[in-house]
Design a protein around this motif. Structure first.
Motif, PDB file in Angstrom:
ATOM      1  N   SER A  18       0.836  -1.209   0.000  1.00 42.77           N
ATOM      2  CA  SER A  18       0.000   0.000   0.000  1.00 42.77           C
ATOM      3  C   SER A  18       0.861   1.245   0.000  1.00 42.77           C
ATOM      4  N   ILE A  65      -4.862   2.886   2.820  1.00 43.17           N
ATOM      5  CA  ILE A  65      -4.535   3.019   4.248  1.00 43.17           C
ATOM      6  C   ILE A  65      -3.269   2.226   4.537  1.00 43.17           C
ATOM      7  N   THR A  72      -4.879  -4.087   4.362  1.00 44.14           N
ATOM      8  CA  THR A  72      -5.667  -4.026   3.137  1.00 44.14           C
ATOM      9  C   THR A  72      -6.479  -5.306   3.013  1.00 44.14           C
ATOM     10  N   ASP A  91      -3.646  -2.485  -5.813  1.00 41.41           N
ATOM     11  CA  ASP A  91      -3.146  -2.867  -4.479  1.00 41.41           C
ATOM     12  C   ASP A  91      -4.001  -4.037  -4.008  1.00 41.41           C
TER      13      ASP A  91
HETATM   14 MG   LIG Z   1      -1.950  -2.715   2.489  1.00 41.47          MG
END
Ligand SMILES: [Mg+2]
Ligand SMILES: Cc1cc2nc3c(=O)[nH]c(=O)nc-3n(C[C@H](O)[C@H](O)[C@H](O)COP(=O)(O)OP(=O)(O)OC[C@H]3O[C@@H](n4cnc5c(N)ncnc54)[C@H](O)[C@@H]3O)c2cc1C
Ligand SMILES: Nc1nc2c(ncn2[C@@H]2O[C@H](COP(=O)(O)OP(=O)(O)OP(=O)(O)O)[C@@H](O)[C@H]2O)c(=O)[nH]1
Lengths: 644, 474
Positions: B246, B259, B267, B286
């Motif tokens: 991320s 985040i 995630t 992601d």
């Molecule tokens: Mg992540």
């Protein structure tokens, strides 16, 4: 004319009955007569002149690129050209040594007169064969239109069940030197008059081509110091496999006669361009179509203006003559100009010309009217071979000759015709091209015409064709046995090379170093080593301890099979596909107009050409893949109907 | 050149144009095994994972994938038939897909890449007839099918190969013919010129052949590019939880989209962000960190992560400093089968280099991974290198070629791909001095392939080229 009509003519008479009559004793006729007689048929061979039997009217040489392969193939089938060429060679070389093995080609300089005499003597002694000097003017048929014999100018009627015509460049021939035109055959020999109109009246379609030959000079008048000498070789295989089996080699180089090479000069170019208006070609006097690959010197200068000079070879015509042949200098300009042209060449300033150059025009049969067996589609029992079928060259003629001779015999013996396909030999390529594509110029063999060239090599013609020669009876059991041993030896050695591993020793490293190859990390098979660039079978001898001494041809075959494996397999793939279609026969009585799915163009072409199988049909221009699919469906439909 | 064989063939059996559903037929013994390469079975009556294993006369649900990158092309129903009880009498597979023209083309291309050639017009019916599957009375109907399909194909060919593309192909073909003719004159005739001149001419042949090889390669790559240009390049970030995916996404996009926490498993769902990298439209994905877990949401997320990997053009696999060689190996192994461009990214390099780096590179090398880049997303170290791999990939796909040069037809693609292979064999022959005729042999095989698109036949054209361009003969 029918045989009955012939016999009713004034002064005509019955002169003899034969199985096969061969008209023409050039290279095609000699092979055809030899094959037919060898296969046990009572055969007669006619020629306009026994003194020039198997004449070499042009270049006194046999073989060369693709032609050398043809000679090897003829020999592998059981023909005689290779044996004669070995016997009468005054120089031998292997061309294209710097290229790959597929185009290594043997070539010999021949003693022209000896060749003719040796061939005649050999044929005179051949059982079942009669030689006859006579001028054939009529092909005779029976009431049904089948071949029944021939008639001479003197109205002698010979009966024969099959006739092979190999009339070369003689039918209605005209010789042209500038403005001077003579009705004559080559080399001052009589021409053939009447035979072509006899063929035409039977419905055989004719064409007219032309070809040419250069001057011959006396070697006493030549200054060789201005030329580059080209010697022969003696450590190469002979043309004939039968000679090779017995370990025979060409004569030692010292006993061979050299050739010489020179280049045309600026003066040559000038003489030619100043006199172009006197060329019968450009004035439109010559109507026959000339060969593009063998252009006259004026043609070369006119068509390739950027080339300022051309190479000429000066070649001996034999041991008992001073005559030298100027290869590459053929012309149909007038004699007066020829003198000037020759004198413009290095070393030939004082040259005495013994024979002038000339062009010759002649009648031939449209090869689209013949089958792959070389039998006419129009007159059953008539076979044609050689220059009469649109080819050019001694080897091309002989190649067709042997096929026509074999198939005339097969027909009379009630056996199936022998057809060599495009993957089996140059012979197959030659005949297939002629009979499916036709030609509008004298057709010369070239290796690029063969799509499976890597397979059609001079070293393996026996593997491709000797089994066929043996099966029909042209190759003796004795020779066949030796051949089988050779094949087995190749297979065994190839296998051994694949299975024998060599350790990465210093010794191997040193050997590989000579061809810039690095030492492998672990053991590698001999075969894999041979695959590396530059590495040869012989090079590896020191690290190949179990090696037994083998004949050169066996080593060569193993090396080639291994080294070129990847490329050979590309071609093998294509061959397999090719054979699929070649196997599907088309019955002779097929009526294409009944096949509804065919396009009109295809129907017309197929009806005209009568291809023997679907492969040949697919190569006819104007027949599309869809037409082939339709044809396949139709053939299957027909097969099923016939079965039940 | 027309050829007649029993190789596996394929063709679309529903009419051209857009219909609700398209049926693509594959026939020929062994065709199931070949089609395994481009098919994925998701649901079938038994527990079969391969198309060739499902029993005859049953269906399976799954999708067709591009065998070169595992990318899903379309969801389909497969039906298998066994010889001799099929339409053609041979083993057969029928693929029912959505009806769009593009999808059909794509499926045919994938079949082609798996070794199944396009059928000649009417070939299915012809095989059926020859194998005794159709009554005698239907022979004429079969001939009609052959003819109507031929006409349709001819019509289509005209529009398929248009303008610039046709020009480029003809120009390549002409150049190859010239080189072939040059090789033939070398092969056929005793040399007329001195050796230096000959060597120089051979060098020119070589240059021309490699040039054509490059152009053909570019054309083939363009086939893949057609899709990317319209759909964007997809780059997925994969790895263990907490490996820095991320953070990298945020660095590449230039704002905090995802985040980031030090909690492993932050995630949960895939996140897609559209960015432009050097003008190239890219979708960055992601994903949830991959690990064993009982958490239902996380499990679904991980499934989605794998799927993103499969559908991506490129994968960046994150290897944090504390990851061992074995972990890296099994992590990459799980994804690399489905994606042909995986880059190993050593993350968080500011926090220390991975001590096992050498070992990891060696192990991943055995999986075919060759790109290793060490970065720090937090300190913005080597991020440009990562971007370069994206740019390279795009350009390799043919992103540099101009628009008109896109191959859209799968038959053309498969012919040109084969031609390219044979051309490189031809070049090898020259490089290794195997003889001009050996080179010429491979070159002809190459021209045969191209000729199947352009309609030229080698033997006739070659002789004409030789005679018109060179002064030959004695
Ligand atoms: Mg992540
Ligand atoms: C001027 C000239 C130039 C040539 N140039 C080249 C060249 O550049 N390159 C090349 O490869 N080849 C060339 N050739 C061709 C080569 O000579 C022939 O291709 C080859 O000899 C043909 O062999 P053949 O057996 O078909 O006919 P030929 O060797 O011509 O033999 C024909 C035979 O038929 C006989 N004959 C003909 N009509 C009758 C009849 N009515 N009755 C009885 N007997 C008959 C003749 O007496 C002769 O024995 C040239 C030939 C000539 C004449
Ligand atoms: N020193 C350093 N820390 C980093 C770097 N990249 C990420 N981190 C830290 O590593 C932790 C995890 O980062 P994330 O980006 O959330 O990792 P992730 O792979 O997305 O994790 P999941 O979403 O849980 O799978 C955070 O505390 C980051 O601050 C880096 O380049 N250097």
């Amino acid at each position: 004319m029918t045989i009955l009509e012939a016999l009713e003519l004034d002064t005509s008479f019955e002169a003899g009955t034969f199985d096969v009559a061969v008209v023409g004793a050039g290279h095609a006729g000699c092979e055809a007569a030899h094959a037919a007689a060898k296969l046990g048929l009572n055969t007669i061979l006619f020629t306009l002149s026994l003194d020039s039997l198997a004449n070499l009217p042009c270049n006194p040489s046999i073989g060369g690129t693709s032609k050398g392969q043809l000679v090897r193939e003829i020999d592998a089938l059981g023909g005689i050209m290779g044996i004669m060429a070995d016997r009468c060679a005054v120089q031998m070389r292997m061309l294209n040594r710097s290229k790959g093995p597929a185009v290594y080609s043997p070539r010999a300089q021949e003693d022209r007169q000896m060749y003719s005499m040796e061939m005649r003597y050999y044929l005179e002694n051949l059982p079942n064969l009669t030689l006859k000097q006579a001028h054939i003017t009529e092909l005779l048929t029976d009431e049904d239109g089948n071949v029944a014999g021939v008639m001479t100018e003197g109205k002698a009627v010979y009966r024969a069940r099959a006739v092979v015509i190999c009339s070369g460049t003689y039918m209605e021939a005209r010789i042209i030197r500038g403005e001077v035109i003579t009705e004559s055959g080559p080399d001052g020999l009589p021409r053939s008059v009447g035979l072509s109109s006899s063929l035409n009246s039977l419905g055989v379609p004719l064409l007219r081509f032309k070809t040419g030959t250069p001057v011959r000079v006396n070697s006493n008048s030549v200054d060789f110091s201005q030329m580059t000498r080209q010697d022969g070789e003696d450590d190469i295989p002979p043309f004939s496999y039968r000679n090779e089996m017995e370990g025979k080699l060409p004569a030692p180089v010292e006993e061979q006669i050299p050739c010489w090479s020179i280049w045309t000069t600026e003066e040559t170019r000038k003489v030619i361009s100043d006199n172009m208006d006197r060329s019968p070609l450009y004035s439109g006097e010559i109507k026959g179509v000339g060969p593009r690959y063998c252009p006259s010197i004026e043609d070369k200068f006119m068509r390739f203006k950027d080339k300022t000079r051309h190479q000429i070879f000066v070649e001996p015509m034999g041991r008992h003559t001073n005559e030298m042949y100027l290869q590459g200098f053929s012309t149909s300009l007038p004699e007066e100009i020829q003198e000037k042209m020759v004198k413009s060449l290095p070393g030939l300033a004082n040259a005495k010309i013994q024979r002038a150059a000339y062009a010759i025009e002649y009648d031939l049969v449209d090869p689209l009217s013949i089958k792959a067996s070389l039998e006419s589609k129009v007159v059953p029992g008539l076979f044609t071979a050689g220059q009469i079928n649109g080819s050019s060259g001694y080897e091309e003629a002989a190649a067709q000759g042997i096929v026509a001779g074999i198939n005339a015999a097969m027909k009379l013996l009630g056996k199936e015709a022998v057809i060599i396909d495009r993957s089996q030999g140059y012979i197959g390529v030659l005949i297939d091209d002629l009979v499916t594509k036709g030609t509008n110029e004298p057709y010369r063999m070239m290796t690029s015409r063969a799509e499976y060239r890597l397979f059609l090599r001079q070293d393996n013609a026996d593997e491709r064709l000797t089994p066929i020669g043996h099966e029909i009876g042209l190759i003796s059991d004795d020779v066949f046995e030796k051949f089988e041993k050779k094949v087995e030896a190749i297979a065994q050695e190839t296998e051994r090379l694949k299975k024998t591993y060599v350790a990465p020793t210093e010794e191997l490293g040193a050997l590989l170093d000579t061809c810039n190859q690095t030492l492998p990390k672990s053991g590698e098979s001999l075969a894999d080593l041979i695959k590396r660039p530059g590495v040869t079978y012989d090079l590896l001898a020191p690290v190949d301890k179990d090696r037994k001494p083998l004949a050169r041809n066996i080593k060569f075959a193993c090396e080639t099979n291994i080294k070129y494996e990847g490329y050979l397999s590309l071609e093998k793939e294509k061959i397999e596909k090719f054979k699929n279609l070649e196997k599907i026969r088309i019955p002779e009585d097929i009526d294409y107009s009944l096949i509804k799915g065919l396009r009109i163009e295809a129907t017309q072409k197929l009806t005209k050409m009568k291809p023997e199988n679907v492969g040949r049909a697919s190569r006819i221009s104007g027949v599309s893949p869809a037409d082939c699919e339709v044809l396949l469906v139709y053939l299957e439909q027909r097969r099923r109907q016939n079965n039940g | 050149m027309y050829s007649y064989d029993d190789e596996p063939i394929c063709a679309c059996s529903t009419p051209a144009g857009i219909s609700g559903i398209a049926v693509i037929r594959v026939s020929g013994n062994g065709c199931g095994k070949l089609a395994d390469k481009c098919s994925v079975i998701l649901r079938s009556s038994g527990d079969y994972s391969r198309l060739s294993e499902i029993p005859g006369y049953t269906c399976a649900f799954g999708y067709v994938k591009d065998p070169s990158n595992g990318e899903k092309v379309d969801e389909v129903i497969f039906t298998r038939f066994e010889a001799p009880h099929s339409y053609t009498g041979e083993e057969m597979v029928e693929i029912s897909s959505h009806g769009s023209g593009a999808v059909k083309q794509e499926i045919l291309k994938c079949l082609g890449m798996s070794g199944i050639r396009m059928a000649y017009p009417g070939e299915f019916s012809r095989r059926a007839f020859i194998n005794g599957k159709m009554s005698l009375a239907s022979a004429e109907a079969v001939m009609d099918v052959i003819n109507s399909e031929t006409e349709r194909q001819l019509e289509a060919a005209g529009s398929l190969m248009s303008g610039k593309l046709a020009e480029e192909i003809r120009s390549i073909e002409q150049n190859l013919y010239d080189q072939a003719a040059m090789l033939e004159t070398f092969t056929e005739f005793d040399t007329e010129d001195d050796e230096a001149e000959e060597a120089a001419r051979l060098e020119t042949v070589k240059d021309n052949l490699s040039d054509c090889h490059d152009r053909l390669t570019a054309l083939c790559k363009g086939y893949g590019k057609g899709r990317i240009l319209s759909e964007r390049l997809r780059v997925a970030l994969l790895g263990l939880p907490n490996s820095g995916k991320s953070t990298l996404l945020n660095t590449l996009t230039g704002f905090d989209r995802a985040i980031v926490t030090e909690v492993a498993g932050t995630t949960r769902d895939t996140i897609e962000v559209q960015v432009n990298i050097n003008g190239i439209p890219v979708t960055l994905i992601d994903t949830a960190g991959i690990r064993e877990t009982d958490d239902i949401i996380e499990t679904i997320g991980i499934g989605k992560a794998f799927e993103a990997g499969r559908g991506a053009d490129m994968v960046f696999y994150m290897i944090p400093p504390d990851m061992t060689a074995d972990e890296a190996y099994s992590g990459v192994q799980a994804i690399c089968e489905d994606c042909d461009s995986v880059t190993a990214v050593f993350s968080k390099s500011d926090a220390g280099e991975n001590p096992d780096r050498e070992e990891i590179e060696k192990k991943l090398g055995t999986l075919g991974i060759s790109k290793f880049i060490s970065i720090s997303a937090e300190e913005d170290l080597n991020i440009d290198q990562l971007e370069d791999t994206i740019i390279d990939y795009y350009q390799e796909l043919g992103g540099g070629a101009s628009e008109g040069l896109l191959i859209t037809n799968s038959r053309h693609y498969s012919k040109f791909a084969k031609a390219t292979k044979k051309l490189s064999l031809a070049l090898d022959a020259l490089d290794n001095n195997l003889g001009t005729e050996v080179c010429a042999s491979a070159l002809r095989a190459c021209l045969d392939e191209i000729g199947e698109v352009t309609g030229k036949t080698v033997s006739a054209t070659l002789a004409d080229t030789i005679f018109s361009r060179f002064c030959i003969g004695k």
